[in-house]
Design an enzyme around this catalytic site. Structure first.
Site, PDB file in Angstrom:
ATOM      1  N   ARG A 233       0.872  -1.184  -0.027  1.00  0.00           N
ATOM      2  CA  ARG A 233      -0.047  -0.239   0.089  1.00  0.00           C
ATOM      3  C   ARG A 233       0.958   1.229  -0.160  1.00  0.00           C
ATOM      4  NH1 ARG A 233      -3.280  -2.724  -1.643  1.00  0.00           N
ATOM      5  NH2 ARG A 233      -5.448  -3.173  -0.754  1.00  0.00           N
ATOM      6  N   GLU A 262      -3.660   7.265  -5.939  1.00  0.00           N
ATOM      7  CA  GLU A 262      -3.756   6.371  -6.927  1.00  0.00           C
ATOM      8  C   GLU A 262      -5.174   6.934  -7.752  1.00  0.00           C
ATOM      9  OE1 GLU A 262      -1.085   2.817  -5.464  1.00  0.00           O
ATOM     10  OE2 GLU A 262      -3.064   2.571  -5.566  1.00  0.00           O
ATOM     11  N   HIS A 283       0.241   0.114 -10.017  1.00  0.00           N
ATOM     12  CA  HIS A 283      -0.486  -1.000  -9.091  1.00  0.00           C
ATOM     13  C   HIS A 283      -1.197  -2.131  -9.949  1.00  0.00           C
ATOM     14  CE1 HIS A 283      -2.907  -0.802  -5.410  1.00  0.00           C
ATOM     15  NE2 HIS A 283      -3.233  -1.933  -5.722  1.00  0.00           N
TER      16      HIS A 283
END
Length: 316
Positions: A233, A262, A283
């Site tokens: 994270r 994000e 990601h």
């Protein structure tokens, strides 16, 4: 029984089989993307809401009154769970679908950093090998991972699989004591672990105990040749401090698949193009075809279980 999928493109780019979920309901209406201000309009009239990252608020839930929310991710912080509990709305998620995909990505980042893969590839593209006086280029230090120590923060399913792959490369694995947790005999306190390891990989959730877990103080404890990998994270690492350490050559390299924001619409210090031995991916560690298909299969199981009165993977 009607379902609406609010963010299909966040999971499926036309390469997945959603027939299981489609067979579990009378109808699914697909939207490729849904913004927060479109949620209420789009979920009204549907018993089942399928969501990924879009925020579903108390106001949306109180007005639309769906019966079930199926989240096609493990994290459910975008859903107002208190409101769901009060309104009797079942919330389910998906779990354990991306273990191999994420672990593979973490080790891939580590290997790329250790071999300076990106730097050598760039130099070849720019013609440096063509102009070389020798048969090879050796402008960047290459590190063998065999015999090196890997520190794992979060030795759960993902961290454990990553540790298994690292051992196959000949690495020794040390596990950090869980931040905020009780001392465990097989875990090393983070302050003791950091100076020992040649690489650190993060696999813990973002909580009050882990936010800013690796900051200037912690980075200063690490070897100047050490690598840090984050496929967990954004927010676990102080990004400004990391950039500073990399630019001042106080760290060997970093591979990140996650950022604090994000997508990074406001920019991010890790996106500057002059940071040495830094790899940032968008990601995407979880996103193998196999992992995303498992999500589709779990989605179908979740809907069938709920409709049959035997719900699985229930959050609320």
């Amino acid at each position: 029984m009607r379902a609406v999928f609010l963010e299909r493109e966040s999971l499926d780019r036309g390469d997945l089989d959603l027939s299981g979920a489609e067979a579990a309901v009378d109808e699914i209406v697909y939207h490729n993307h849904t913004s927060a201000d479109q949620v209420l309009e789009r979920i009204t009239g549907f018993e089942i809401v399928i969501a990924n990252k879009v925020r579903v608020s108390r106001q949306d839930l109180e007005q639309a009154r769906p019966k079930m929310i199926a989240v096609v991710a493990t994290g459910v912080n975008n859903i107002d769970l208190d409101a769901c509990q009060e309104l009797g709305i079942t919330v389910v998620n998906v779990r354990g679908y991306g273990t191999d995909s994420v672990a593979q990505h973490a080790i891939g980042l580590l290997l790329a950093l250790a071999t300076r893969l990106i730097d050598y590839h760039r130099d070849v593209q720019q013609g440096e090998w063509n102009r070389s006086a020798h048969f090879c280029l050796l402008d960047y230090p290459i590190v063998e991972l065999a015999g090196k120590k890997l520190g794992v923060v979060g030795l759960g399913t993902l961290g454990g699989r990553t540790a298994e792959l690292a051992r196959a490369l000949g690495m020794e694995v040390l596990s950090a004591q869980r931040p905020g947790g009780k001392p465990q005999p097989d875990r090393v306190p983070l302050d003791e672990l950091l100076p020992q390891v040649d690489a650190l990989t993060l696999h813990c959730p973002l909580t009050d105990d882990t936010r800013g877990l690796i900051g200037r103080r912690e980075l200063a404890m690490m070897k100047p040749t050490a690598f840090i990998i984050n496929t967990a994270r954004g927010g676990l690492v102080d990004e400004e401090a990391l950039v500073e350490a990399l630019r001042q050559r106080r760290l060997g390299g970093a591979g990140f698949d996650v950022l604090t924001e994000e997508p990074p619409r406001s920019g991010n210090p890790l996106l500057d193009d002059d940071i040495p031995n830094l790899i940032v991916t968008p990601h995407s560690a979880w996103g193998s075809h196999e992992a995303r298909q498992r999500i589709c299969e779990q989605l179908a199981e979740n809907i069938r279980g709920w409709r049959n009165g035997e719900p699985v993977r229930v959050v609320v």
